[in-house]
Every structure is written in C-alpha cells, then in structure tokens.
Design a protein around this motif. Structure first.
Motif, PDB file in Angstrom:
ATOM      1  N   MET A 159       0.824  -1.200   0.000  1.00  0.00           N
ATOM      2  CA  MET A 159       0.000   0.000   0.000  1.00  0.00           C
ATOM      3  C   MET A 159       0.869   1.267   0.000  1.00  0.00           C
ATOM      4  O   MET A 159       1.835   1.371   0.753  1.00  0.00           O
ATOM      5  CB  MET A 159      -0.887   0.002   1.244  1.00  0.00           C
ATOM      6  CG  MET A 159      -1.953   1.087   1.264  1.00  0.00           C
ATOM      7  SD  MET A 159      -3.269   0.775   0.082  1.00  0.00           S
ATOM      8  CE  MET A 159      -4.049  -0.669   0.788  1.00  0.00           C
ATOM      9  N   ASP A 160       0.543   2.177  -0.916  1.00  0.00           N
ATOM     10  CA  ASP A 160       1.205   3.484  -1.057  1.00  0.00           C
ATOM     11  C   ASP A 160       2.600   3.399  -1.675  1.00  0.00           C
ATOM     12  O   ASP A 160       3.307   4.416  -1.736  1.00  0.00           O
ATOM     13  CB  ASP A 160       1.272   4.239   0.272  1.00  0.00           C
ATOM     14  CG  ASP A 160      -0.099   4.702   0.742  1.00  0.00           C
ATOM     15  OD1 ASP A 160      -0.937   5.009  -0.120  1.00  0.00           O
ATOM     16  OD2 ASP A 160      -0.330   4.745   1.958  1.00  0.00           O
ATOM     17  N   ASP A 161       3.017   2.219  -2.134  1.00  0.00           N
ATOM     18  CA  ASP A 161       4.249   2.160  -2.916  1.00  0.00           C
ATOM     19  C   ASP A 161       4.022   2.834  -4.269  1.00  0.00           C
ATOM     20  O   ASP A 161       2.884   3.120  -4.672  1.00  0.00           O
ATOM     21  CB  ASP A 161       4.690   0.706  -3.124  1.00  0.00           C
ATOM     22  CG  ASP A 161       5.432   0.150  -1.919  1.00  0.00           C
ATOM     23  OD1 ASP A 161       5.909   0.948  -1.100  1.00  0.00           O
ATOM     24  OD2 ASP A 161       5.524  -1.092  -1.792  1.00  0.00           O
ATOM     25  N   GLU A 162       5.121   3.070  -4.982  1.00  0.00           N
ATOM     26  CA  GLU A 162       5.046   3.842  -6.233  1.00  0.00           C
ATOM     27  C   GLU A 162       5.581   3.047  -7.417  1.00  0.00           C
ATOM     28  O   GLU A 162       6.517   2.255  -7.280  1.00  0.00           O
ATOM     29  CB  GLU A 162       5.867   5.132  -6.089  1.00  0.00           C
ATOM     30  CG  GLU A 162       5.325   6.067  -5.013  1.00  0.00           C
ATOM     31  CD  GLU A 162       6.231   7.256  -4.730  1.00  0.00           C
ATOM     32  OE1 GLU A 162       5.798   8.152  -3.984  1.00  0.00           O
ATOM     33  OE2 GLU A 162       7.369   7.282  -5.255  1.00  0.00           O
ATOM     34  N   PRO A 185      12.265   6.337  -2.007  1.00  0.00           N
ATOM     35  CA  PRO A 185      12.302   5.060  -1.269  1.00  0.00           C
ATOM     36  C   PRO A 185      11.054   4.197  -1.473  1.00  0.00           C
ATOM     37  O   PRO A 185      11.093   2.993  -1.236  1.00  0.00           O
ATOM     38  CB  PRO A 185      12.433   5.509   0.184  1.00  0.00           C
ATOM     39  CG  PRO A 185      13.124   6.828   0.097  1.00  0.00           C
ATOM     40  CD  PRO A 185      12.586   7.483  -1.131  1.00  0.00           C
ATOM     41  N   LYS A 186       9.952   4.792  -1.928  1.00  0.00           N
ATOM     42  CA  LYS A 186       8.720   4.042  -2.147  1.00  0.00           C
ATOM     43  C   LYS A 186       8.623   3.462  -3.564  1.00  0.00           C
ATOM     44  O   LYS A 186       7.708   2.688  -3.856  1.00  0.00           O
ATOM     45  CB  LYS A 186       7.500   4.925  -1.872  1.00  0.00           C
ATOM     46  CG  LYS A 186       7.224   5.127  -0.388  1.00  0.00           C
ATOM     47  CD  LYS A 186       5.900   5.817  -0.172  1.00  0.00           C
ATOM     48  CE  LYS A 186       5.508   5.790   1.306  1.00  0.00           C
ATOM     49  NZ  LYS A 186       5.152   4.437   1.763  1.00  0.00           N
ATOM     50  N   THR A 187       9.546   3.839  -4.434  1.00  0.00           N
ATOM     51  CA  THR A 187       9.511   3.345  -5.812  1.00  0.00           C
ATOM     52  C   THR A 187       9.871   1.873  -5.845  1.00  0.00           C
ATOM     53  O   THR A 187      10.908   1.460  -5.319  1.00  0.00           O
ATOM     54  CB  THR A 187      10.483   4.129  -6.709  1.00  0.00           C
ATOM     55  OG1 THR A 187      10.220   5.528  -6.590  1.00  0.00           O
ATOM     56  CG2 THR A 187      10.319   3.706  -8.164  1.00  0.00           C
ATOM     57  N   LYS A 188       9.035   1.061  -6.478  1.00  0.00           N
ATOM     58  CA  LYS A 188       9.279  -0.373  -6.543  1.00  0.00           C
ATOM     59  C   LYS A 188       9.466  -0.887  -7.967  1.00  0.00           C
ATOM     60  O   LYS A 188      10.040  -1.971  -8.159  1.00  0.00           O
ATOM     61  CB  LYS A 188       8.122  -1.139  -5.889  1.00  0.00           C
ATOM     62  CG  LYS A 188       8.028  -0.947  -4.379  1.00  0.00           C
ATOM     63  CD  LYS A 188       9.277  -1.470  -3.669  1.00  0.00           C
ATOM     64  CE  LYS A 188       9.297  -1.122  -2.201  1.00  0.00           C
ATOM     65  NZ  LYS A 188       8.280  -1.839  -1.434  1.00  0.00           N
ATOM     66  N   ALA A 189       8.983  -0.137  -8.965  1.00  0.00           N
ATOM     67  CA  ALA A 189       9.036  -0.674 -10.324  1.00  0.00           C
ATOM     68  C   ALA A 189       8.871   0.424 -11.362  1.00  0.00           C
ATOM     69  O   ALA A 189       8.379   1.525 -11.068  1.00  0.00           O
ATOM     70  CB  ALA A 189       7.955  -1.732 -10.520  1.00  0.00           C
ATOM     71  N   ASP A 241      17.732  -0.969  -7.858  1.00  0.00           N
ATOM     72  CA  ASP A 241      17.128  -2.179  -7.310  1.00  0.00           C
ATOM     73  C   ASP A 241      15.601  -2.152  -7.426  1.00  0.00           C
ATOM     74  O   ASP A 241      14.875  -2.309  -6.432  1.00  0.00           O
ATOM     75  CB  ASP A 241      17.549  -2.373  -5.852  1.00  0.00           C
ATOM     76  CG  ASP A 241      17.554  -3.855  -5.452  1.00  0.00           C
ATOM     77  OD1 ASP A 241      17.652  -4.710  -6.349  1.00  0.00           O
ATOM     78  OD2 ASP A 241      17.450  -4.133  -4.243  1.00  0.00           O
ATOM     79  N   LEU A 242      15.128  -1.969  -8.647  1.00  0.00           N
ATOM     80  CA  LEU A 242      13.700  -1.918  -8.950  1.00  0.00           C
ATOM     81  C   LEU A 242      13.323  -3.061  -9.884  1.00  0.00           C
ATOM     82  O   LEU A 242      14.180  -3.655 -10.532  1.00  0.00           O
ATOM     83  CB  LEU A 242      13.329  -0.589  -9.627  1.00  0.00           C
ATOM     84  CG  LEU A 242      13.781   0.702  -8.964  1.00  0.00           C
ATOM     85  CD1 LEU A 242      13.432   1.894  -9.848  1.00  0.00           C
ATOM     86  CD2 LEU A 242      13.128   0.856  -7.588  1.00  0.00           C
ATOM     87  N   PHE A 243      12.033  -3.348  -9.980  1.00  0.00           N
ATOM     88  CA  PHE A 243      11.545  -4.278 -10.998  1.00  0.00           C
ATOM     89  C   PHE A 243      11.258  -3.510 -12.288  1.00  0.00           C
ATOM     90  O   PHE A 243      10.888  -2.325 -12.252  1.00  0.00           O
ATOM     91  CB  PHE A 243      10.266  -4.968 -10.531  1.00  0.00           C
ATOM     92  CG  PHE A 243      10.486  -6.010  -9.469  1.00  0.00           C
ATOM     93  CD1 PHE A 243      10.959  -7.269  -9.811  1.00  0.00           C
ATOM     94  CD2 PHE A 243      10.222  -5.729  -8.133  1.00  0.00           C
ATOM     95  CE1 PHE A 243      11.172  -8.238  -8.831  1.00  0.00           C
ATOM     96  CE2 PHE A 243      10.422  -6.691  -7.151  1.00  0.00           C
ATOM     97  CZ  PHE A 243      10.905  -7.941  -7.501  1.00  0.00           C
ATOM     98  N   LEU A 244      11.431  -4.194 -13.405  1.00  0.00           N
ATOM     99  CA  LEU A 244      11.028  -3.649 -14.706  1.00  0.00           C
ATOM    100  C   LEU A 244       9.926  -4.556 -15.245  1.00  0.00           C
ATOM    101  O   LEU A 244      10.165  -5.729 -15.540  1.00  0.00           O
ATOM    102  CB  LEU A 244      12.204  -3.603 -15.679  1.00  0.00           C
ATOM    103  CG  LEU A 244      11.881  -3.096 -17.097  1.00  0.00           C
ATOM    104  CD1 LEU A 244      11.303  -1.684 -17.061  1.00  0.00           C
ATOM    105  CD2 LEU A 244      13.131  -3.141 -17.982  1.00  0.00           C
ATOM    106  N   ILE A 245       8.715  -4.013 -15.332  1.00  0.00           N
ATOM    107  CA  ILE A 245       7.573  -4.759 -15.858  1.00  0.00           C
ATOM    108  C   ILE A 245       7.332  -4.308 -17.294  1.00  0.00           C
ATOM    109  O   ILE A 245       7.250  -3.105 -17.560  1.00  0.00           O
ATOM    110  CB  ILE A 245       6.300  -4.507 -15.025  1.00  0.00           C
ATOM    111  CG1 ILE A 245       6.560  -4.769 -13.544  1.00  0.00           C
ATOM    112  CG2 ILE A 245       5.147  -5.360 -15.534  1.00  0.00           C
ATOM    113  CD1 ILE A 245       5.404  -4.366 -12.637  1.00  0.00           C
TER     114      ILE A 245
END
Length: 396
Positions: A112-115, A162-166, A196-200
């Motif tokens: 929740m609230d990630d970016e 810090p909230k960026t995930k992908a 250190d992020l995912f690439l979708i």
C-alpha cells in the motif's frame, strides 16, 4: 445506509467503455457507429483455435492447475524460445487475461502506497489496477511532438524515491503505438539494476512491429533475470480477446512463487480457453504476415487521412494498432460524447476514446483521442471523414 469504499470511489471509469450508453442511444436512433474506441480486432481468430474447442473430448469441465496446464505452459515456453526468449515452463503463470497478470504483479511486488513509474500516456486500465492495489502511479511524460519516445533517463531518476518499486512500460505501446528500441530497453535495464527496482513490460503486442523494426523483449536482456517481469496475452496476437488468457513470465523464482499464491487464491484460469490458446500456438507464420501487412496499410491510410485535417496533429505508430491524435478542441470527452449524441454524416458517426484517461497527470491529454485502427480500410476512411466534418461545426 452503508458506504462505498474510498478505493471504489477513486476507481476511474474506463475512457474506452464509458461512452457505451451514448452509443447505444445513437443506435436506437438508427445511426451506424464506427467503433474506433476499443482494441477489438476484426481479424478472424485462427480456425485451429476455434476447432480445438469444438472437438474437445472432455467429460468434465474441471479445474486446471493454478499456474495453468503444464502442457500449455511448455508450449508457451517453446514459443518464446523461438523468439529468442530463453524461459522454461516453470517461469510462467497462466492468468485470466493480461489484466490479471498485471494485478498479480502489482500485488506481488508492491505494498500500500508504494510507487510505480510509468511513461504516459499509458494503457488506461493501469490507473484502475493501481487504484485496486493501493499503489501510486508516478508518471513520466512522453510527448506527441517526440512521437512519444522514451523520455530521458534523467527524468526517471528524478522521480525515484524510497517508495519506488518498479517501472512499467507497454511495448509496443497502447495507446501510442510506440516501439521501444533495444537501446532504450538497455537504458531502462541499467536504471532498475542501479536502483534495485523491478522492470515490468506489457508485451501483448509483440508481433505487431512495423517498417522493418523488430521487438526487443526485456526477457532477452542479459543480467535482468532478477528484475524483469513480462506480461503477455493471446487477446491481440490471435484476435482472441474473449478467451481471457494471459500469462506472467519471470526468471525470478521468488516472484513466481509469490504470484502463484495469488493464482491459487482465484483457483485456476479457464479450461476451455486454455485449450483454444494452446492450439493457437500452432498458427502458421503466414497468418501473422498477412495480419501485419493489413495493419500497416490501415495505419498508413489512417495517418495520411488524419494529417490532411487542419489543426490535427498525429504521431506515427511503429507497432500495435493504436494512434494518438491531437485535435483542435479543448475537451475530447465532450467532443466524443457530442459525436454520438448530436452528429452524423448520412446517419453514420464514430466512437473514439478520449485520451485524458490514458494519463494520470491532471489536465494532460484533454485535447487528444486514441484511435484503434481495427476496422477495414474503407471504414477508416469514412471514420476520418466524419471526424473532419464534425470538427468544422463543433464548438467547445
């Protein structure tokens, strides 16, 4: 009285489907509508897929495995290997459409609230998926003046928190038809590894690349195995939108194990549709050659005709079967509704998708529409003429 959830209140309407009631009223008035609003191809589904359902010998229409039938996943993996994507069947989770694959991806890698950073304009339902998942979209704007090319990597880095995930891309793009180059994919690969992020990558239009260009998948990029999540679907490739079969592909075992838990919670993907989709994998290359030739001709006619209209700006797609056109209007939502309610040429009108819903930045794209060139060439010419005549009399 019980109240609706905040999430439900925030869930956006589909810019592709929200005008349906006005279209239905127009039909009741005797109007013919050319549907440019939705990516439903008029190309015939391969006979081999339809026949597989007709002649099946099932006595019980039972559940399949939550990750999809093993035979089907092995055939999908073989299809990918033919396209220089080296994956095994256990790197694949079959889903109920590409939409479910995206929801599973969001649920598996974000809280929740990630970016998630997405170049816009983007497929409108990404807004809905993010709302349903409690995730915030952070847009990086690509522009029609640049033919919707990938924005500079510096623009992405400015947005990482810090909230960026992908980072999520659609390649080739819906709604722009933009095809990312190998160099652009490599730039994105470098930034997700650095941070250190995912690439979708939503690659459901991979077959539809034009003008001698070739599609380069994130799954082909070396060193991206832990970062890459690919979304795919049979809907557009085989003109099987109603099958609702897609898949999520990743070499990251933790991602696959997590996605499988979501898949188990919804039990299994549809059995008959998997039978049709498995058979569709035997479709000969000649089918795609003919389809691509047809779409290139449609694209060229559409872009040529739109370019003749004073005040209209249009980007030339390199893939998929969509384009964004900028019109000399203030609000394309009002224009699209007016076309259905108040305008026709010889009792014919068009239904378009207002492009504001393909952005998450407020106020952007309000004078743009998305056109799906999924109709025959004669219908496209008639449709553009209707838009041309409409712009002569429409007042904001």
């Amino acid at each position: 009285m019980p109240t609706i959830s905040k999430k439900g209140q925030l869930m956006p309407q589909s810019p592709i489907r929200k005008l349906v009631p006005y279209a239905e009223e127009a039909i009741k008035k005797g109007k013919t509508i050319y549907y440019l609003n939705i990516g439903q191809p008029d190309i015939k589904t391969p006979k081999i897929a339809l026949d597989a359902v007709k002649i099946h010998s099932l006595d019980i229409l039972a559940y399949t495995r939550s990750e999809g039938s093993e035979d089907y996943r092995k055939k999908i993996a073989n299809y990918y290997r033919k396209n220089d994507i080296q994956v095994n069947h256990d790197d694949i989770i079959v889903t109920t459409g590409g939409s479910e694959a995206l929801l599973f991806a969001f649920g598996s890698i974000m809280d929740m609230d990630d970016e998630i950073i997405i170049p816009e304009p983007f497929y409108a339902n990404y807004n809905g998926f993010s709302t349903a998942s409690g995730v915030n979209i952070v847009p990086v704007i690509s522009k029609i003046e640049d033919n919707f090319a990938l924005p500079p990597i510096e623009e992405f880095e400015k947005l990482i928190t810090p909230k960026t995930k992908a980072i999520l891309i659609c390649n080739p793009g819906n709604p722009t038809g933009y095809l990312y180059s190998k160099e652009e994919i490599q730039k994105l690969a470098a930034i997700v590894k650095k941070h250190d992020l995912f690439l979708i990558a939503d690659e459901v239009y991979r077959e539809f690349a034009y003008d001698g260009n070739t599609h380069y998948s994130i799954m082909q990029e070396k060193g991206l195995e832990d970062y890459a999540i690919m979304i795919d679907s049979v809907s557009k490739r085989y003109s099987m939108c109603g099958a609702r079969i897609g898949c999520l592909v990743s070499k990251n075992k933790q991602v696959i194990q997590t996605v499988l838990k979501f898949a188990q919670a919804r039990l299994s993907p549809p059995t008959l549709a998997q039978i049709a989709s498995e058979a569709a994998l035997d479709t000969p290359q000649s089918y795609f050659d003919d389809v691509i030739e047809e779409y290139v001709e449609r694209r060229n006619i559409l872009i040529d005709e739109l370019s003749k209209i004073e005040g209209v700006k249009v980007a030339k797609p390199k893939g998929a079967f969509y384009c964004i056109a900028e019109l000399p209007v203030k609000n394309s939502d009002d224009f699209a509704q007016w076309l259905l309610e108040h305008f026709d040429v010889n009792k014919e009108t068009v239904m378009v998708a207002p492009a504001g819903g393909f952005y998450s930045t407020p106020g952007v794209g309000l004078n743009q529409i998305r056109i799906a060139y999924v109709l025959n060439k004669n219908s496209l010419i008639k449709s553009v003429n209707i838009i041309k005549e409409a712009l002569k009399v429409y007042k904001d």
